[in-house]
Design a protein around this motif. Structure first.
Motif, PDB file in Angstrom:
ATOM      1  N   PHE A 161      17.275  -0.619  -6.500  1.00 11.75           N
ATOM      2  CA  PHE A 161      17.247   0.483  -7.313  1.00 11.75           C
ATOM      3  C   PHE A 161      18.953   0.695  -7.787  1.00 11.75           C
ATOM      4  O   PHE A 161      19.248   1.633  -8.781  1.00 11.75           O
ATOM      5  CB  PHE A 161      16.774   1.456  -6.659  1.00 11.75           C
ATOM      6  CG  PHE A 161      15.204   1.378  -6.546  1.00 11.75           C
ATOM      7  CD1 PHE A 161      14.388   1.413  -7.544  1.00 11.75           C
ATOM      8  CD2 PHE A 161      14.933   0.876  -4.930  1.00 11.75           C
ATOM      9  CE1 PHE A 161      13.025   1.198  -7.201  1.00 11.75           C
ATOM     10  CE2 PHE A 161      13.519   0.852  -4.896  1.00 11.75           C
ATOM     11  CZ  PHE A 161      12.518   0.804  -5.765  1.00 11.75           C
ATOM     12  N   ILE A 162      19.763   0.062  -7.138  1.00 13.29           N
ATOM     13  CA  ILE A 162      21.124   0.547  -7.287  1.00 13.29           C
ATOM     14  C   ILE A 162      21.787  -0.815  -7.972  1.00 13.29           C
ATOM     15  O   ILE A 162      21.666  -2.033  -7.014  1.00 13.29           O
ATOM     16  CB  ILE A 162      21.850   0.820  -6.073  1.00 13.29           C
ATOM     17  CG1 ILE A 162      21.184   2.001  -5.448  1.00 13.29           C
ATOM     18  CG2 ILE A 162      23.196   1.287  -6.388  1.00 13.29           C
ATOM     19  CD1 ILE A 162      21.596   2.209  -3.917  1.00 13.29           C
ATOM     20  N   VAL A 206      10.313  -7.290  -0.345  1.00 15.95           N
ATOM     21  CA  VAL A 206      11.845  -7.107  -1.115  1.00 15.95           C
ATOM     22  C   VAL A 206      11.650  -6.517  -2.409  1.00 15.95           C
ATOM     23  O   VAL A 206      12.648  -6.249  -2.781  1.00 15.95           O
ATOM     24  CB  VAL A 206      11.990  -8.844  -1.334  1.00 15.95           C
ATOM     25  CG1 VAL A 206      10.842  -9.358  -2.275  1.00 15.95           C
ATOM     26  CG2 VAL A 206      13.254  -9.069  -1.879  1.00 15.95           C
ATOM     27  N   PHE A 207      10.368  -6.073  -2.874  1.00 19.64           N
ATOM     28  CA  PHE A 207      10.378  -5.506  -4.245  1.00 19.64           C
ATOM     29  C   PHE A 207      10.331  -3.910  -3.821  1.00 19.64           C
ATOM     30  O   PHE A 207      10.773  -3.307  -4.776  1.00 19.64           O
ATOM     31  CB  PHE A 207       8.884  -5.818  -4.915  1.00 19.64           C
ATOM     32  CG  PHE A 207       8.762  -7.128  -5.324  1.00 19.64           C
ATOM     33  CD1 PHE A 207       9.681  -7.939  -6.022  1.00 19.64           C
ATOM     34  CD2 PHE A 207       7.636  -7.954  -4.248  1.00 19.64           C
ATOM     35  CE1 PHE A 207       9.574  -9.144  -6.136  1.00 19.64           C
ATOM     36  CE2 PHE A 207       7.592  -9.318  -4.537  1.00 19.64           C
ATOM     37  CZ  PHE A 207       8.496 -10.063  -5.657  1.00 19.64           C
ATOM     38  N   ALA A 208      10.304  -3.368  -2.742  1.00 19.22           N
ATOM     39  CA  ALA A 208      10.270  -1.890  -2.392  1.00 19.22           C
ATOM     40  C   ALA A 208      11.838  -1.697  -2.061  1.00 19.22           C
ATOM     41  O   ALA A 208      11.919  -0.679  -1.843  1.00 19.22           O
ATOM     42  CB  ALA A 208       9.319  -1.739  -1.501  1.00 19.22           C
ATOM     43  N   ILE A 257      11.525   6.721   0.926  1.00 16.67           N
ATOM     44  CA  ILE A 257      12.930   6.289   1.426  1.00 16.67           C
ATOM     45  C   ILE A 257      12.968   5.570   2.758  1.00 16.67           C
ATOM     46  O   ILE A 257      13.712   4.506   2.604  1.00 16.67           O
ATOM     47  CB  ILE A 257      13.898   7.628   1.437  1.00 16.67           C
ATOM     48  CG1 ILE A 257      14.203   8.109   0.056  1.00 16.67           C
ATOM     49  CG2 ILE A 257      15.002   7.491   2.035  1.00 16.67           C
ATOM     50  CD1 ILE A 257      14.750   9.624   0.173  1.00 16.67           C
ATOM     51  N   TYR A 258      12.006   6.036   3.531  1.00 14.85           N
ATOM     52  CA  TYR A 258      11.908   4.983   4.735  1.00 14.85           C
ATOM     53  C   TYR A 258      11.470   3.721   4.100  1.00 14.85           C
ATOM     54  O   TYR A 258      11.898   2.646   4.958  1.00 14.85           O
ATOM     55  CB  TYR A 258      10.741   5.838   5.724  1.00 14.85           C
ATOM     56  CG  TYR A 258      10.583   4.728   6.694  1.00 14.85           C
ATOM     57  CD1 TYR A 258      11.198   4.375   7.736  1.00 14.85           C
ATOM     58  CD2 TYR A 258       9.106   4.148   6.587  1.00 14.85           C
ATOM     59  CE1 TYR A 258      10.558   3.531   8.589  1.00 14.85           C
ATOM     60  CE2 TYR A 258       8.611   3.325   7.582  1.00 14.85           C
ATOM     61  CZ  TYR A 258       9.308   3.035   8.537  1.00 14.85           C
ATOM     62  OH  TYR A 258       8.980   1.997   9.708  1.00 14.85           O
ATOM     63  N   TRP A 259      10.356   3.643   3.337  1.00 16.00           N
ATOM     64  CA  TRP A 259       9.936   2.238   2.961  1.00 16.00           C
ATOM     65  C   TRP A 259      10.851   1.753   2.152  1.00 16.00           C
ATOM     66  O   TRP A 259      10.663   0.297   2.186  1.00 16.00           O
ATOM     67  CB  TRP A 259       8.550   2.457   2.276  1.00 16.00           C
ATOM     68  CG  TRP A 259       7.663   1.251   2.165  1.00 16.00           C
ATOM     69  CD1 TRP A 259       7.527   0.383   1.088  1.00 16.00           C
ATOM     70  CD2 TRP A 259       6.975   0.649   3.235  1.00 16.00           C
ATOM     71  NE1 TRP A 259       6.742  -0.516   1.488  1.00 16.00           N
ATOM     72  CE2 TRP A 259       6.247  -0.366   2.752  1.00 16.00           C
ATOM     73  CE3 TRP A 259       6.815   1.176   4.727  1.00 16.00           C
ATOM     74  CZ2 TRP A 259       5.618  -1.036   3.603  1.00 16.00           C
ATOM     75  CZ3 TRP A 259       6.116   0.240   5.493  1.00 16.00           C
ATOM     76  CH2 TRP A 259       5.387  -0.860   4.940  1.00 16.00           C
ATOM     77  N   ALA A 260      11.931   2.138   1.858  1.00 11.56           N
ATOM     78  CA  ALA A 260      12.954   1.387   0.955  1.00 11.56           C
ATOM     79  C   ALA A 260      13.766   0.326   2.029  1.00 11.56           C
ATOM     80  O   ALA A 260      14.652  -0.515   1.643  1.00 11.56           O
ATOM     81  CB  ALA A 260      13.964   2.293   0.024  1.00 11.56           C
ATOM     82  N   LEU A 313       0.698  -1.187   0.063  1.00 12.74           N
ATOM     83  CA  LEU A 313      -0.083  -0.004  -0.093  1.00 12.74           C
ATOM     84  C   LEU A 313       0.847   1.187   0.001  1.00 12.74           C
ATOM     85  O   LEU A 313       0.559   2.130  -0.736  1.00 12.74           O
ATOM     86  CB  LEU A 313      -0.901  -0.134   1.206  1.00 12.74           C
ATOM     87  CG  LEU A 313      -2.109   1.144   1.044  1.00 12.74           C
ATOM     88  CD1 LEU A 313      -2.864   1.013  -0.052  1.00 12.74           C
ATOM     89  CD2 LEU A 313      -2.830   1.055   2.607  1.00 12.74           C
ATOM     90  N   PRO A 314       1.926   1.451   0.876  1.00 12.70           N
ATOM     91  CA  PRO A 314       2.335   2.480   0.865  1.00 12.70           C
ATOM     92  C   PRO A 314       3.293   2.970  -0.614  1.00 12.70           C
ATOM     93  O   PRO A 314       3.403   3.975  -1.044  1.00 12.70           O
ATOM     94  CB  PRO A 314       3.836   2.347   2.029  1.00 12.70           C
ATOM     95  CG  PRO A 314       3.217   1.554   2.766  1.00 12.70           C
ATOM     96  CD  PRO A 314       2.288   0.522   1.930  1.00 12.70           C
TER      97      PRO A 314
END
Lengths: 397, 256
Positions: free
Chosen positions: B94-95, B87-89, B79-82, B16-17
């Motif tokens: 991204f790097i 695992v997909f978020a 960024i917090y949710w990263a 959801l986020p």
């Protein structure tokens, strides 16, 4: 009589000014600097008791508009600062002496006041070739280095000395640099503008003389008291900006009504200066008041953000003059075109996939095998390590 | 009627986020681009009334600023949710640090950009190339935020305004900062064109419900791909456990 140690006040009295004129001047400068009444008293005291500051005024690559600005100052005594308050020992534009005589005066003054004089620099220093600016047989850089060596502080007077102005604009053919780029170790005050407001200069010098320290500077070395706010935020046409009432061309109805010049490329929103507060030519007007946008002359490299009558500057270095918007729109069109071509090619290349005619939806099996082999190796390595550790521990036991 | 029954599995990919972030981000970027264009090049609107009866340009600027604040807060939450999300978020999507990700980038360029083979690349979350461009988007966003706040600070009394104003002046004032802010805006325009097209593209050829997945969070993934993913995850977990055991044994040895 020792003329060198006279105060500003004594000098004025001799010239026939009244004490009333003098007090008015002190009040004006105090008001500009934002001082309280006790501060004004301090200015009066300092100008009456302290000897004038010796000043060396150097001209390099410039147009002398800064000096001209000085001579058209709001209060008659502001202009007199140049001639009376500071003891101007050398100014190659204004002094009567010339040639050997003038250079001798400069050398003598620098020797006598070593470490005490203020160096005012008007113009930028070309580094490309000494031929671009040579004074009395010496290059601008040599002259500057000589004068800067014994200076107490340096005032970079005007945009040329502060950030290079038009001769520093791309492609900078004379390789000219402003003072703060070629010199460090002594305080440099950047009095920005092309030209700067004379009252600002008067304020800075009065401040230094009265309080014996430099005024508070921002990160670009500009006195905060004069360069702390934007022309835009002090502009009397600001309500028209917020209302979205813009002049669309210099001869339209909105121009007559005195609406905002933002659309005409007015750089007021980009420019830190006090033009809208102090104004020019005896506090009569300033560019926006006379119907022309601000060109941002007190900001570094303002010439590189041409054209003056547009807010969005041209982008250099791609052969043609184009604004970023034109390039952006062209890139968007190219991208859209690319996307369309891609869609067509997709339908051709992936027709089997689209029509579901691929027997095996092959996942990336090669990569999976490689990954598996790598993990196996890793496990083996760890297992080896464990057995080695076991062996060693047995030995120690 | 043409129909078939492929071996598909539903996978809950976007939490959801992530979905809220996506749509808030899309909305604020749209508002920022539109209002930004108006601020940069205002349209000729004539009024019959005096300035004190109008404030429309002020409202446009206000909309730009409010959208900017929402954009920043939204990005901070993402960024917090990263670090907190599934695992997909996660940030490491991204790097491209692993060989697998780097190979994935080249593979995606070969298959989806240059269209060299008819076979698709299957990924459950982002594909490696898309994820890397989102990292680029993050960097551009940070530059936009910094330059934007630097310009905003000149007319703000907030506690952080003096720091940004110092920054603005250190960057040589409004002229270059404004120019950077304006030019980088075009990056978002180009991004949106390509991004929206690629959603159509992937949904068209892969039919995994990628468009609706950003609404409901679920994707339809080929059974084999899911199994491969799960087995890799299991392997990774096993390796992790092995490492932990090894470490604790080492510690015991040292203590002994």
């Amino acid at each position: 009589m020792d003329t060198k140690n006279k105060t500003f006040y004594q000098e004025l009295m001799e010239k026939g000014y009244s004490r009333r004129d003098f007090l008015k001047f002190c009040g004006l400068v105090g008001g500009m600097l934002g001082l309280q009444s006790t501060g004004v008293a301090q200015i009066i005291d300092a100008l009456q008791t302290k000897p004038r500051k010796p000043v060396i005024w150097e001209h390099f690559q410039e147009c002398t508009c800064c000096s001209e600005s000085f001579l058209r100052a709001s209060h008659p005594l502001v202009g007199q600062i140049l001639l009376e308050m500071i003891s101007l020992d050398y100014s190659d534009t204004l002094m009567a002496a010339s040639g050997e005589q003038a250079e001798a005066v400069r050398a003598e003054s620098m020797k006598n006041n070593y470490g005490k004089y203020i160096l005012i620099v008007e113009g930028s220093v070309p580094l490309g070739s000494p031929g671009y600016c040579t004074i009395a047989g010496r290059s601008a850089k040599q002259v500057f280095d000589e004068s800067a060596a014994g200076a107490e502080a340096i005032i970079a007077w005007g945009n040329c000395a502060s950030s290079g102005c038009i001769q520093h604009a791309r492609p900078n053919p004379t390789k000219t640099e402003p003072v703060h780029k070629i010199f460090s170790g002594k305080p440099v005050i950047n009095v920005q503008g092309c030209p700067p407001i004379a009252d600002v200069m008067a304020g800075v010098i009065t401040y230094i003389l009265t309080f014996e320290r430099l005024p508070e500077l921002d990160n670009m070395g500009r006195p905060k008291v004069f360069y702390g706010r934007r022309v835009h935020d002090t502009c009397y046409r600001r309500p028209a900006y917020d209302a979205g009432l813009f002049v669309q061309s210099f001869d339209d109805e909105n121009a007559k009504k005195g609406y905002c010049l933002y659309y005409m490329g007015c750089k007021g929103p980009n420019t830190f200066n006090s033009c809208a507060v102090i104004k020019w030519n005896n506090c009569v007007s300033y560019p926006i008041q006379s119907g022309h946008g601000c060109i941002g002359c007190s900001e570094p490299n303002f010439w590189d953000y041409a054209p003056l009558y547009s807010h969005i500057p041209n982008v250099h270095g791609i052969g043609i003059e184009a604004t970023s918007d034109k390039i952006g729109a062209a890139l968007s069109a190219v991208t859209l075109g690319g996307v369309l071509v891609h869609a067509v090619v997709t339908n051709i290349q992936k027709r089997k996939l689209i029509k579901n005619q691929m027997d095996d939806i092959s996942i990336n099996t090669e990569e999976y095998e490689r990954q598996k082999a790598r993990m196996e190796r890793e496990r083996e390595r760890i297992a080896n390590q464990e057995s080695r550790i076991d062996n060693e521990s047995e030995k120690t036991n | 009627m043409i129909s078939r029954k492929p071996a598909l599995r539903e996978v809950y990919v976007w939490q959801l986020p992530v979905r809220i972030f996506h749509w808030v981000n899309a909305f604020t970027i749209t508002v920022l681009i539109v209002t930004g264009f108006i601020i940069g090049d205002p349209p000729a609107i004539m009024h019959g009334t005096a300035p004190e009866f109008n404030y429309w340009f002020g409202w446009v600027r206000l909309a730009h600023f409010i959208a900017a604040f929402i954009f920043v807060i939204n990005l901070l939450v993402r960024i917090y949710w990263a670090f907190a999300g599934n695992v997909f978020a996660r940030w490491n999507n991204f790097i491209p640090l692993t060989r697998k990700q780097i190979n994935g980038i080249f593979e995606t360029i070969k298959v989806d950009v240059l269209l060299l083979t008819p076979k698709p690349v299957y990924d459950i979350g982002h594909n490696s190339l898309a994820a890397f461009t989102y990292f680029g988007l993050l960097l551009v966003s940070i530059v936009q935020i910094v330059t934007g706040f630097a310009m905003f600070s000149a007319s703000s009394n907030a506690w952080y305004a003096p720091y940004f104003e110092d920054l603005l002046i250190s960057m040589n004032g409004f002229f270059p900062v404004r120019n950077i802010h304006h030019i980088l805006m075009w990056f978002f325009v180009l991004f949106v064109i390509v991004h929206v097209y690629l959603v159509f593209y992937h949904d068209y050829i892969e039919r995994n419900g990628v468009a609706s997945s950003m609404i409901g969070g679920w994707k339809f993934i080929n059974d084999k791909v899911v199994e491969q993913f799960l087995s890799e995850e299991k392997e990774n977990e096993r390796l992790e456990v092995d490492r932990k055991i090894e470490q604790s044994e080492l510690k015991e040895d040292i203590n002994a």
